[in-house]
Design a protein around this motif. Structure first.
Motif, short mmCIF file in Angstrom:
data_model
loop_
_atom_site.label_atom_id
_atom_site.label_comp_id
_atom_site.label_asym_id
_atom_site.label_seq_id
_atom_site.Cartn_x
_atom_site.Cartn_y
_atom_site.Cartn_z
N HIS A 21 4.66 -8.79 4.20
CA HIS A 21 5.63 -9.74 3.66
C HIS A 21 4.94 -10.81 2.82
N ARG A 22 3.77 -11.24 3.26
CA ARG A 22 3.03 -12.22 2.47
C ARG A 22 2.64 -11.63 1.12
N ALA A 23 2.29 -10.37 1.09
CA ALA A 23 1.93 -9.72 -0.18
C ALA A 23 3.12 -9.69 -1.13
N ILE A 24 4.32 -9.52 -0.59
CA ILE A 24 5.52 -9.54 -1.44
C ILE A 24 5.66 -10.91 -2.10
N ALA A 25 5.39 -11.98 -1.34
CA ALA A 25 5.44 -13.32 -1.91
C ALA A 25 4.36 -13.50 -2.98
N LEU A 26 3.17 -12.93 -2.73
CA LEU A 26 2.08 -13.06 -3.70
C LEU A 26 2.43 -12.42 -5.04
N ARG A 27 3.29 -11.42 -5.02
CA ARG A 27 3.74 -10.78 -6.26
C ARG A 27 4.26 -11.81 -7.26
N TYR A 28 4.92 -12.86 -6.72
CA TYR A 28 5.54 -13.87 -7.58
C TYR A 28 4.66 -15.11 -7.76
N VAL A 29 3.49 -15.10 -7.09
CA VAL A 29 2.57 -16.25 -7.20
C VAL A 29 1.36 -15.87 -8.04
N THR A 30 0.72 -14.75 -7.69
CA THR A 30 -0.51 -14.35 -8.38
C THR A 30 -0.37 -13.06 -9.17
N GLY A 31 0.80 -12.40 -9.09
CA GLY A 31 1.02 -11.20 -9.89
C GLY A 31 1.02 -9.93 -9.07
N SER A 32 1.58 -8.87 -9.66
CA SER A 32 1.76 -7.61 -8.95
C SER A 32 0.44 -6.90 -8.64
N ALA A 33 -0.53 -7.00 -9.53
CA ALA A 33 -1.81 -6.32 -9.29
C ALA A 33 -2.49 -6.87 -8.04
N ALA A 34 -2.52 -8.20 -7.91
CA ALA A 34 -3.13 -8.81 -6.73
C ALA A 34 -2.34 -8.47 -5.48
N ALA A 35 -1.02 -8.46 -5.58
CA ALA A 35 -0.19 -8.11 -4.43
C ALA A 35 -0.42 -6.67 -4.02
N LEU A 36 -0.54 -5.77 -5.00
CA LEU A 36 -0.77 -4.35 -4.70
C LEU A 36 -2.10 -4.16 -3.98
N ALA A 37 -3.11 -4.91 -4.38
CA ALA A 37 -4.41 -4.82 -3.70
C ALA A 37 -4.28 -5.23 -2.24
N GLU A 38 -3.49 -6.28 -1.98
CA GLU A 38 -3.26 -6.71 -0.59
C GLU A 38 -2.51 -5.63 0.18
N VAL A 39 -1.52 -5.04 -0.43
CA VAL A 39 -0.73 -4.00 0.26
C VAL A 39 -1.61 -2.79 0.56
N ASP A 40 -2.43 -2.38 -0.38
CA ASP A 40 -3.26 -1.19 -0.16
C ASP A 40 -4.22 -1.38 1.01
N ARG A 41 -4.60 -2.61 1.30
CA ARG A 41 -5.48 -2.84 2.45
C ARG A 41 -4.78 -2.57 3.78
N LEU A 42 -3.45 -2.45 3.76
CA LEU A 42 -2.68 -2.22 4.98
C LEU A 42 -2.35 -0.76 5.20
N ALA A 43 -2.91 0.12 4.38
CA ALA A 43 -2.53 1.54 4.43
C ALA A 43 -2.76 2.16 5.79
N ASP A 44 -3.87 1.86 6.43
CA ASP A 44 -4.16 2.47 7.74
C ASP A 44 -3.19 1.97 8.81
N ASP A 45 -2.89 0.68 8.77
CA ASP A 45 -2.04 0.09 9.81
C ASP A 45 -0.57 0.46 9.65
#
Length: 398
Positions: free
Chosen positions: A323-347
Motif C-alpha cells: 500500500h505504501r508503494a501505491i502512495a509512492l506512485r504519486y510522490v516519486t513516480g511509477s518506476a520507483a513504486a514498481l521497484a518497491e513492489v517487485d521487492r515484495l514478490a516472494d512475500d
C-alpha cells in the motif's frame, strides 16, 4: 399496521440479544446455558415478530421467552431455577457485563472462525442460519464451530471476565481484530452478495460502536470505529448500477456521506490527542486523507506515505509495504513504486492485489505485455466477482 422490515427486526434483535446475554451470564454464571436461552428467544422473535409486529418492549419479550424456556429445560437444576425465577425485568446489565461477554467470545484459546461465529451469535443475536448465509458456508459447519467453542469455554474453564491490566492490550487487540475481520468480510464481499455483505458491515460497525461506548478511553477502539465509518461513508459510490467496481479516482464524491466523514475525522483527532498511536488509528488517518480530499487530484499523497511509514514502524507487513508503494506512485513516480513492489514478490506471490498493483505500474512504464500477464495472474487468484469483472475489463485494454 406496516409490517416491519427485516433490517429493523435484525436491529432490534441485535440491540437487545447482547444485553440479555450479558444479564443472563452474570445471573447464572454459565456462558453456555445463557447463550442457549438467548438463542431460543431470538429464534422465537424471528418467527413471531414479522407476523405479529415488534412488541412495544422487545427486551422484555425476549427476556420472558428466555426465562420461560429456561424453566422448561432446566427444571431439575433447582438452584438455577430459583435464581432465574427471582430475577426481575428489566435487567440492566452493567457495562462490565457486556465487556465480559465480548472478551469471552473473542478469547484467544478459540479459533478465529469460532470467535467470529460466537460473537455474531451471542453479542449480535444472529441465528446459526443467518451466520451461515452471511459467510456462504453450511449451517452445520457454523453449528459445529459454535458448539466446539462453547465446549472449549466450559472444558478449559475460560473465565467470564475482563482481562487484567497486564493482559488487556493483547486481548483487546484480539477483539478488535475479530471485529475488523468481520467488517472486511462484509465490505469486500468475498461472496459477491452485496445485500448480505452490508448486513455483516452493519454488525461490525455495531460491535465497534458498542466497544467504543464501553471503552471510550481506548484510542485504538476509536480508531477502529473511525476506520469502519470512513469506509462505509464512501460505500454508495463503490459500485455502479451494474454492480461493477468504481475505482476511487473515478468515484462520484457527491455520493459520499460527508457528515459521517467529518464525524469519523473528529474521532481520529480525539484518539490522537491521547498520544497512544496504533495501527487502526493510522489506517483510519490514511483513509481520512482520501475521504477529505474534494477531488482525486487534491489527495495528499505525501502525508499518506508518511502515515504508511509510521504504520510500518508499529505493524510491519508486506501488505502495508504494498500500500505504501501505491502512495509512492504519486510522490516519486511509477518506476520507483514498481521497484518497491517487485521487492515484495516472494512475500506476496499468491496475493491478487500484488499482481493487480504491479500490472497498473507496468502499464505506467509502458510494459503492456508484462502488465497483461500480471492481470491474468491476479484474475486467477481472486474469487470476488466484482474484482474479477474489473480485471477482465483491464485485460481488454490494448
Amino acid at each position: 399496521m406496516i409490517r416491519p422490515t427485516h433490517a429493523e427486526l435484525a436491529r432490534v434483535v441485535r440491540d437487545h440479544a447482547g444485553r440479555l446475554a450479558a444479564s443472563l451470564v452474570h445471573l447464572v454464571g454459565d456462558f453456555t446455558t445463557a447463550e442457549d436461552l438467548v438463542q431460543d428467544a431470538v429464534e422465537a422473535a424471528l418467527t413471531h415478530w414479522p407476523v405479529e409486529g415488534i412488541p412495544d418492549r422487545p427486551d422484555a419479550w425476549l427476556y420472558t421467552v428466555a426465562r420461560r424456556r429456561g424453566l422448561d429445560h432446566l427444571r431439575r437444576e433447582h438452584r438455577y431455577r430459583q435464581k432465574l425465577a427471582l430475577v426481575s425485568w428489566p435487567a440492566e446489565p452493567q457495562p462490565a457485563d457486556r465487556l465480559r461477554l465480548i472478551f469471552t467470545c473473542c478469547h484467544p484459546a478459540l479459533p478465529r472462525t469460532a470467535q467470529v461465529a460466537l460473537t455474531l451469535r451471542v453479542v449480535c443475536g444472529l441465528t446459526t442460519a443467518q451466520i451461515a448465509k452471511a459467510f456462504l458456508i453450511p449451517e452445520s459447519t457454523v453449528g459445529q464451530r459454535i458448539t466446539r467453542a462453547k465446549r472449549k469455554i466450559s472444558d478449559a474453564g475460560i473465565p467470564y471476565r475482563i482481562p487484567s491490566a497486564d493482559e488487556l492490550g493483547d486481548r483487546l487487540a484480539e477483539v478488535i481484530a475479530v471485529i475488523y475481520l468481520l467488517f472486511n468480510e462484509g465490505y469486500l464481499s468475498t461472496g459477491g452478495d452485496h445485500a448480505q455483505s452490508r448486513d455483516l458491515a452493519d454488525d461490525a460497525e455495531f460491535l465497534a460502536a458498542l466497544l467504543h461506548q464501553l471503552m471510550p478511553t481506548e484510542p485504538e477502539v476509536a480508531g477502529l470505529l473511525a476506520l469502519i465509518r470512513l469506509h462505509r461513508a464512501r460505500a454508495s459510490a463503490r459500485f455502479d448500477h451494474n454492480a461493477e467496481i468504481v475505482q476511487l479516482q473515478h468515484q462520484d464524491r457527491s455520493l459520499w456521506n460527508h457528515q459521517a466523514i467529518a464525524e469519523a475525522s473528529r474521532l481520529i483527532v480525539r484518539a490522537a490527542a491521547q498520544k497512544r498511536p496504533g495501527p487502526y488509528q493510522l489506517q483510519a488517518a490514511i483513509v481520512a486523507c482520501h475521504a477529505e480530499a474534494a477531488r482525486w487530484e487534491d489527495t495528499d499523497w505525501t502525508q499518506i506515505a508518511v502515515l504508511y511509514d509510521m504504520l510500518l514502524h508499529l505493524a510491519p507487513s508486506p501488505v502495508t509495504r504494498l500500500h505504501r508503494a501505491i502512495a509512492l506512485r504519486y510522490v516519486t513516480g511509477s518506476a520507483a513504486a514498481l521497484a518497491e513492489v517487485d521487492r515484495l514478490a516472494d512475500d506476496l506471490s499468491d496475493y491478487h492485489l500484488f499482481h493487480a498493483t504491479r500490472a497498473e505500474l507496468l502499464r505506467d512504464v509502458g510494459d503492456t505485455a508484462q502488465a497483461r500477464a500480471a492481470d491474468e495472474r491476479a484474475l486467477a487468484l481472486t474469487a470476488n466477482p466484482a474484482e474479477r469483472s474489473l480485471l477482465r475489463q483491464r485485460l481488454t485494454w490494448a
